[in-house]
Design a protein around this motif. Sequence first.
Motif, PDB file in Angstrom:
ATOM      1  N   HIS A   1     -48.007 -42.192 -79.031  1.00  0.00           N
ATOM      2  CA  HIS A   1     -48.749 -41.855 -80.247  1.00  0.00           C
ATOM      3  C   HIS A   1     -49.165 -40.398 -80.192  1.00  0.00           C
ATOM      4  N   TRP A   2     -49.184 -39.766 -81.336  1.00  0.00           N
ATOM      5  CA  TRP A   2     -49.753 -38.429 -81.476  1.00  0.00           C
ATOM      6  C   TRP A   2     -50.826 -38.450 -82.565  1.00  0.00           C
ATOM      7  N   TYR A   3     -51.955 -37.899 -82.192  1.00  0.00           N
ATOM      8  CA  TYR A   3     -53.040 -37.684 -83.133  1.00  0.00           C
ATOM      9  C   TYR A   3     -53.422 -36.206 -83.097  1.00  0.00           C
TER      10      TYR A   3
ATOM     11  N   HIS B   1     -45.868 -41.877 -84.362  1.00  0.00           N
ATOM     12  CA  HIS B   1     -45.692 -42.615 -83.124  1.00  0.00           C
ATOM     13  C   HIS B   1     -44.272 -43.134 -83.031  1.00  0.00           C
ATOM     14  N   GLY B   2     -43.854 -43.445 -81.802  1.00  0.00           N
ATOM     15  CA  GLY B   2     -42.505 -43.956 -81.589  1.00  0.00           C
ATOM     16  C   GLY B   2     -42.405 -44.698 -80.270  1.00  0.00           C
ATOM     17  N   LEU B   3     -41.286 -45.386 -80.115  1.00  0.00           N
ATOM     18  CA  LEU B   3     -41.050 -46.142 -78.886  1.00  0.00           C
ATOM     19  C   LEU B   3     -39.887 -45.573 -78.095  1.00  0.00           C
ATOM     20  N   THR B   4     -38.709 -45.537 -78.713  1.00  0.00           N
ATOM     21  CA  THR B   4     -37.528 -45.034 -78.019  1.00  0.00           C
ATOM     22  C   THR B   4     -36.768 -44.003 -78.841  1.00  0.00           C
ATOM     23  N   SER B   5     -36.619 -44.277 -80.118  1.00  0.00           N
ATOM     24  CA  SER B   5     -35.824 -43.377 -80.959  1.00  0.00           C
ATOM     25  C   SER B   5     -36.688 -42.260 -81.516  1.00  0.00           C
ATOM     26  N   ASN B   6     -36.029 -41.157 -81.820  1.00  0.00           N
ATOM     27  CA  ASN B   6     -36.738 -40.058 -82.485  1.00  0.00           C
ATOM     28  C   ASN B   6     -37.232 -40.525 -83.847  1.00  0.00           C
ATOM     29  N   VAL B   7     -38.358 -39.969 -84.261  1.00  0.00           N
ATOM     30  CA  VAL B   7     -39.019 -40.394 -85.488  1.00  0.00           C
ATOM     31  C   VAL B   7     -39.333 -39.176 -86.342  1.00  0.00           C
TER      32      VAL B   7
ATOM     33  N   ASN C   1     -41.528 -38.057 -90.000  1.00  0.00           N
ATOM     34  CA  ASN C   1     -42.322 -38.387 -91.181  1.00  0.00           C
ATOM     35  C   ASN C   1     -42.690 -37.084 -91.871  1.00  0.00           C
ATOM     36  N   ARG C   2     -43.529 -37.180 -92.884  1.00  0.00           N
ATOM     37  CA  ARG C   2     -43.802 -35.997 -93.694  1.00  0.00           C
ATOM     38  C   ARG C   2     -44.582 -34.940 -92.914  1.00  0.00           C
ATOM     39  N   MET C   3     -45.233 -35.346 -91.862  1.00  0.00           N
ATOM     40  CA  MET C   3     -46.059 -34.409 -91.107  1.00  0.00           C
ATOM     41  C   MET C   3     -45.295 -33.739 -89.977  1.00  0.00           C
ATOM     42  N   ALA C   4     -44.441 -34.507 -89.288  1.00  0.00           N
ATOM     43  CA  ALA C   4     -43.852 -33.977 -88.061  1.00  0.00           C
ATOM     44  C   ALA C   4     -42.655 -34.813 -87.655  1.00  0.00           C
ATOM     45  N   SER C   5     -42.032 -34.388 -86.564  1.00  0.00           N
ATOM     46  CA  SER C   5     -40.980 -35.167 -85.921  1.00  0.00           C
ATOM     47  C   SER C   5     -41.378 -35.410 -84.479  1.00  0.00           C
ATOM     48  N   LEU C   6     -40.938 -36.519 -83.961  1.00  0.00           N
ATOM     49  CA  LEU C   6     -41.190 -36.862 -82.565  1.00  0.00           C
ATOM     50  C   LEU C   6     -39.856 -37.048 -81.871  1.00  0.00           C
ATOM     51  N   ALA C   7     -39.626 -36.216 -80.865  1.00  0.00           N
ATOM     52  CA  ALA C   7     -38.400 -36.312 -80.072  1.00  0.00           C
ATOM     53  C   ALA C   7     -38.758 -36.932 -78.731  1.00  0.00           C
ATOM     54  N   ILE C   8     -38.103 -38.034 -78.419  1.00  0.00           N
ATOM     55  CA  ILE C   8     -38.402 -38.776 -77.196  1.00  0.00           C
ATOM     56  C   ILE C   8     -37.227 -38.641 -76.255  1.00  0.00           C
ATOM     57  N   ALA C   9     -37.495 -38.237 -75.009  1.00  0.00           N
ATOM     58  CA  ALA C   9     -36.420 -38.095 -74.028  1.00  0.00           C
ATOM     59  C   ALA C   9     -35.765 -39.435 -73.774  1.00  0.00           C
ATOM     60  N   GLU C  10     -34.516 -39.375 -73.361  1.00  0.00           N
ATOM     61  CA  GLU C  10     -33.759 -40.605 -73.153  1.00  0.00           C
ATOM     62  C   GLU C  10     -34.412 -41.499 -72.099  1.00  0.00           C
ATOM     63  N   ASP C  11     -34.996 -40.903 -71.061  1.00  0.00           N
ATOM     64  CA  ASP C  11     -35.650 -41.708 -70.033  1.00  0.00           C
ATOM     65  C   ASP C  11     -37.116 -42.012 -70.385  1.00  0.00           C
TER      66      ASP C  11
ATOM     67  N   ALA D   1     -55.811 -56.253 -88.314  1.00  0.00           N
ATOM     68  CA  ALA D   1     -55.640 -57.243 -87.254  1.00  0.00           C
ATOM     69  C   ALA D   1     -54.291 -57.916 -87.352  1.00  0.00           C
ATOM     70  N   ARG D   2     -53.275 -57.142 -87.723  1.00  0.00           N
ATOM     71  CA  ARG D   2     -51.946 -57.728 -87.842  1.00  0.00           C
ATOM     72  C   ARG D   2     -51.378 -58.010 -86.461  1.00  0.00           C
ATOM     73  N   ARG D   3     -50.675 -59.107 -86.363  1.00  0.00           N
ATOM     74  CA  ARG D   3     -49.939 -59.390 -85.129  1.00  0.00           C
ATOM     75  C   ARG D   3     -48.857 -58.339 -84.967  1.00  0.00           C
ATOM     76  N   GLY D   4     -48.739 -57.840 -83.770  1.00  0.00           N
ATOM     77  CA  GLY D   4     -47.724 -56.821 -83.506  1.00  0.00           C
ATOM     78  C   GLY D   4     -48.130 -55.437 -83.959  1.00  0.00           C
ATOM     79  N   ASN D   5     -49.384 -55.279 -84.306  1.00  0.00           N
ATOM     80  CA  ASN D   5     -49.878 -53.971 -84.720  1.00  0.00           C
ATOM     81  C   ASN D   5     -49.647 -52.948 -83.612  1.00  0.00           C
ATOM     82  N   THR D   6     -48.973 -51.845 -83.935  1.00  0.00           N
ATOM     83  CA  THR D   6     -48.688 -50.846 -82.906  1.00  0.00           C
ATOM     84  C   THR D   6     -49.825 -49.863 -82.742  1.00  0.00           C
ATOM     85  N   GLY D   7     -50.880 -50.061 -83.481  1.00  0.00           N
ATOM     86  CA  GLY D   7     -52.100 -49.408 -83.036  1.00  0.00           C
ATOM     87  C   GLY D   7     -52.553 -48.166 -83.723  1.00  0.00           C
TER      88      GLY D   7
END
Lengths: 114, 116
Positions: free
Chosen positions: A34-36, A49-55, A57-67, B97-103
């Motif tokens: 997450h970025w705030y 915010h992101g998990l694995t893939s780059n993301v 949105n209108r504010m910014a981009s998030l680049a996530i390393a492969e590892d 309070a959604r299930r799976g909420n990523t926060g």
Amino acid sequence: DAKTTQPNSMESNEEEPVHLPCNHSTISGTDYIHWYRQLPSQGPEYVIHGLTSNVNNRMASLAIAEDRKSSTLILHRATLRDAAVYYCILRDPSTNQAGTALIFGKGTTLSVSS
Amino acid sequence: NAGVMQNPRHLVRRRGQEARLRCSPMKGHSHVYWYRQLPEEGLKFMVYLQKENIIDESGMPKERFSAEFPKEGPSILRIQQVVRGDSAAYFCASSPARRGNTGELFFGEGSRLTVL
């Protein structure tokens, strides 16, 4: 929550891109990145915010390393209004399905010059 | 959809008085978080509440501080017998309070407490 490491400060010029790095070498497989940001005298504001893939949105981009041990927040064209403290935070939603508190570090203070 | 509303925005108290800070979460949000930011420092988590329940108060000082989130009405952060060290900005955030909420947390503008 796993720890993140960010530079204390960065400087940028208006209209130029800004790359804000974040290291999170102990990230787990279920941690979201997450970025705030917090503008002066205001409350924190969600950026992306992101998990694995780059993301994007209108504010910014998030680049996530492969590892996933590092990520970069990209502001494509900095403006004076982007001067703020930027926080990179890891959060695992599986620890509490309703949400747990975000733990803020010191973040990166971004200065933007005209 | 109104955002997280905090009041008062500014509060001045003398040492020994009580401070009450209120937070109305976003519509539909049943989870509230309180953070404290001392001058020139980062945000420190204080407490996480759901309606009528305290979920995590690991960041709350053991004495003088309390928080509640009643079934009806705003969440209240109460500081009894304030001291100068309590001077800070207090931020409230809410989430659904959604299930799976990523926060994603939605923050208010903060209440700035000054203790004279």
